[in-house]
Design a protein around this motif. Structure first.
Motif, mmCIF file in Angstrom:
data_model
loop_
_atom_site.group_PDB
_atom_site.id
_atom_site.type_symbol
_atom_site.label_atom_id
_atom_site.label_comp_id
_atom_site.label_asym_id
_atom_site.label_seq_id
_atom_site.Cartn_x
_atom_site.Cartn_y
_atom_site.Cartn_z
ATOM 1 N N THR A 37 0.740 -0.290 -0.094
ATOM 2 C CA THR A 37 0.399 -0.023 -0.239
ATOM 3 C C THR A 37 0.659 1.499 -0.224
ATOM 4 O OG1 THR A 37 -1.202 -0.865 2.090
ATOM 5 C CG2 THR A 37 -1.670 1.157 1.191
ATOM 6 N N ASP A 46 -4.365 9.781 -5.477
ATOM 7 C CA ASP A 46 -6.555 8.761 -4.913
ATOM 8 C C ASP A 46 -5.624 8.045 -3.786
ATOM 9 O OD1 ASP A 46 -7.692 10.335 -7.010
ATOM 10 O OD2 ASP A 46 -7.750 8.131 -8.460
ATOM 11 N N SER A 47 -4.688 6.943 -3.655
ATOM 12 C CA SER A 47 -4.591 6.140 -2.721
ATOM 13 C C SER A 47 -3.926 6.723 -1.681
ATOM 14 C CB SER A 47 -3.809 5.387 -3.362
ATOM 15 O OG SER A 47 -3.157 3.515 -2.383
ATOM 16 N N ARG A 49 -4.254 10.329 -0.752
ATOM 17 C CA ARG A 49 -5.553 11.067 0.117
ATOM 18 C C ARG A 49 -7.044 10.267 0.591
ATOM 19 N NH1 ARG A 49 -9.080 15.218 -1.194
ATOM 20 N NH2 ARG A 49 -8.776 15.837 -3.629
ATOM 21 N N GLN A 50 -6.658 8.544 0.187
ATOM 22 C CA GLN A 50 -7.305 7.698 0.737
ATOM 23 C C GLN A 50 -7.023 7.213 2.190
ATOM 24 O OE1 GLN A 50 -9.384 4.747 -1.271
ATOM 25 N NE2 GLN A 50 -8.285 3.099 -0.362
ATOM 26 N N TYR A 51 -5.410 7.273 2.366
ATOM 27 C CA TYR A 51 -4.937 6.871 3.421
ATOM 28 C C TYR A 51 -5.302 8.179 4.360
ATOM 29 C CZ TYR A 51 -1.121 7.526 7.663
ATOM 30 O OH TYR A 51 -0.631 8.094 7.956
ATOM 31 N N ASP A 53 -7.742 10.347 4.539
ATOM 32 C CA ASP A 53 -8.815 9.954 5.144
ATOM 33 C C ASP A 53 -9.411 9.130 6.388
ATOM 34 O OD1 ASP A 53 -10.279 12.262 3.314
ATOM 35 O OD2 ASP A 53 -10.673 10.474 2.054
ATOM 36 N N SER A 70 -6.672 1.636 5.591
ATOM 37 C CA SER A 70 -7.417 1.977 4.371
ATOM 38 C C SER A 70 -7.606 1.332 3.012
ATOM 39 C CB SER A 70 -6.005 3.078 4.003
ATOM 40 O OG SER A 70 -6.268 4.046 2.260
ATOM 41 N N PRO A 74 -11.514 1.916 3.547
ATOM 42 C CA PRO A 74 -11.361 3.156 3.962
ATOM 43 C C PRO A 74 -12.537 4.089 4.830
ATOM 44 C CG PRO A 74 -11.184 2.084 1.456
ATOM 45 C CD PRO A 74 -11.634 1.063 1.845
ATOM 46 N N GLU A 75 -13.929 3.628 4.462
ATOM 47 C CA GLU A 75 -14.709 3.769 4.440
ATOM 48 C C GLU A 75 -15.222 3.688 6.601
ATOM 49 O OE1 GLU A 75 -16.742 -0.061 2.775
ATOM 50 O OE2 GLU A 75 -14.753 1.521 3.095
#
Length: 287
Positions: A37, A46-47, A49-51, A53, A70, A74-75
């Motif tokens: 990851t 994108d990856s 930003r996902q982390y 979040d 993540s 991730p949600e």
């Protein structure tokens, strides 16, 4: 007659070696997932930003565990293991999605004499995968005035509004002051201040100049903003720092670690400020 006669699970013995092997395999997979990851995050906005979040929501999680969440879910918003949910009379769905994280275990001594901590794999479940899904409480919305006030309290230096400033906000390390342009919209004001407060914390805590910490401060501002529901559509992660591409994984995690620490310091001070002000308002209302 023994009380254990009530059990009807057969006579199969507990295979400790098999259990240990399964845990070892889970731990190995978790470390591989972290490395893979990280490699993706170094080149994918994108990856990355996902982390951010996830780390913003789980600011007390280690970098490694935020990366694991993540990569797997991730949600997620609230994670607990099976027994902890059960103690709260909350039951995990039969087909619930598992999330594997790492928890500290025993301290050990390395060959060079230094101390280290071993980690065990731990399975947790998000609240959305439990019977408490319908009881999820929406986050209490704070006014922008409360958030800006809390951010001022979290700043290690004074924040001074001025009329003539080219940037929305600017941390001047020579004067140890954050100058803020007057006339900004509330959201631009908060986001700009969050970035400069982060830069000031980096200066005080890590002795990093504003320019050196610029992208990391940008990331912290994003996490603080997303945590409190401030619109983050203006943040762009399509172009990550050039040095991230091919960076050593441990060095990269170290960069993420300082972001997490600065985030935690700001979040903690903001929380204390808002709780203090809430208590003061409640006392005023009681009079």
């Amino acid at each position: 007659m023994s009380i254990y006669d009530v059990f009807n699970g057969g006579s199969k013995p507990f295979d400790k070696a098999e259990w240990a092997a399964q845990k070892q395999a889970q731990r190995k997979e978790a470390y591989e997932l972290i490395d893979n990851t990280c490699a993706e995050m170094m080149i994918s906005g994108d990856s990355f930003r996902q982390y951010l979040d996830v780390q913003g929501r789980f600011d007390r999680y280690s970098v490694a565990n935020a990366i694991l969440v993540s990569a797997q879910m991730p949600e997620a918003t609230q994670l607990k293991d099976y027994n902890t949910w059960k103690q709260s009379r909350v039951y995990v769905n039969k087909d619930a999605q598992k999330v594997v994280i790492l928890e500290p275990s025993k301290e050990y001594t390395r060959d060079d004499g230094t101390k280290g901590i071993s980690y065990n794999a731990k399975v947790v479940y998000d609240i959305s995968e439990t019977s408490a899904k319908e009881r999820m409480q929406p986050q209490e919305q704070k006014s922008m005035r409360e958030l800006v006030s809390a951010l001022i309290d979290a700043s290690p230096v004074p924040c001074v509004p001025v009329d003539d400033l080219e940037l929305p906000a600017y941390y001047d390390s020579s004067q140890q002051t954050i100058f803020v342009k007057k006339g900004l919209s509330e959201e631009v004001l908060f986001i700009s201040m969050a970035k400069e407060v982060s830069a000031a914390v980096y200066d005080f805590k890590y002795n990093e100049s504003r320019d050196t910490s610029d992208f990391k401060s940008f990331c912290v501002a994003y996490m603080v903003s997303s945590r409190y529901g401030v619109d983050t559509k203006g943040f762009d992660f399509s172009r990550l720092p050039r040095e991230y591409d091919g960076m050593d994984t441990q060095v990269f995690k170290g960069e993420l670690g300082t972001m997490r620490d600065v985030l935690g310091e700001i979040q903690n001070d903001m929380y204390k400020s808002m709780e203090k002000n809430k208590s003061a308002r409640n006392k005023e209302q009681e009079r």
